[in-house]
Design a protein around this motif. Sequence first.
Motif, short mmCIF file in Angstrom:
data_model
loop_
_atom_site.label_atom_id
_atom_site.label_comp_id
_atom_site.label_asym_id
_atom_site.label_seq_id
_atom_site.Cartn_x
_atom_site.Cartn_y
_atom_site.Cartn_z
N ASP A 99 112.83 -41.44 6.77
CA ASP A 99 112.14 -42.40 7.63
C ASP A 99 111.93 -43.69 6.84
N ASN A 101 111.27 -46.71 7.70
CA ASN A 101 110.13 -47.54 8.07
C ASN A 101 108.80 -46.93 7.64
N TYR A 125 112.51 -52.16 9.21
CA TYR A 125 113.93 -52.18 9.54
C TYR A 125 114.08 -52.26 11.06
N THR A 126 115.07 -53.03 11.50
CA THR A 126 115.35 -53.16 12.93
C THR A 126 116.56 -52.30 13.28
N GLN A 127 116.84 -52.17 14.57
CA GLN A 127 118.02 -51.41 14.99
C GLN A 127 119.28 -52.07 14.44
N GLU A 128 119.28 -53.39 14.36
CA GLU A 128 120.42 -54.11 13.80
C GLU A 128 120.64 -53.71 12.33
N ASP A 129 119.54 -53.55 11.58
CA ASP A 129 119.65 -53.10 10.18
C ASP A 129 120.26 -51.70 10.11
N PHE A 130 119.78 -50.81 10.99
CA PHE A 130 120.30 -49.44 10.99
C PHE A 130 121.78 -49.42 11.37
N ASP A 131 122.16 -50.25 12.35
CA ASP A 131 123.56 -50.33 12.77
C ASP A 131 124.43 -50.82 11.61
N ARG A 132 123.94 -51.83 10.88
CA ARG A 132 124.68 -52.36 9.74
C ARG A 132 124.83 -51.30 8.64
N ASP A 134 124.79 -48.02 9.14
CA ASP A 134 125.73 -47.00 9.65
C ASP A 134 127.17 -47.46 9.48
#
Length: 192
Positions: A99, A101, A125-132, A134
Amino acid sequence: MKIISLVLSLDEVDMLNSWLGQLSDGCGENKRWTTPYWRNLSFDTTGVTIQDENASPFKGKSDKDILDDLGDRFIDISNECLNYCSLSDYFDDDKRKEDLNLGVRVANSIVKKFTGTTDDEWDLYTQEDFDRMDKAQADLDAMSEKCCQGILDLYKDLAKLTGEEPPKTLEDCMWKPEDGDFYEKLKELDND
């Protein structure tokens, strides 16, 4: 001994104890300033304990000044750790480490309690960070697979040249402890 009363959560205590570990045997181990911190500090849910209150940098300082200093030092080492891992890596169990965050929230909470600031030191962290992340992981996985296939293909080509049985998997190409002493095998190859 000096005790600074402060309500800390179990997550905060765990993170602070790991921070002490970074000071003694991690990002801070080669910095002279860290020694009095990891030697003298301990944390629990009731606050901060300083074993030798006469040690520099604690001597003659108010509780507020000590906590401000601890907040600044926590930020310094945590920012250095971020070059290698996430703030959640301060935790010792996989569930909390995963986790990202949680680590940011707990670290921000520690800084706020120590320094009295209301601003967050680190952003969630944002969803964009997680997508990057991944995508970067997928790219690394693809590169690793390509490298492994290249190694296997090289060994297959070598087997053709030597007339040996070609390997079927990458593991067939790797030295294993049961194969004997690695350096002895190198000497044998050198003698061939």
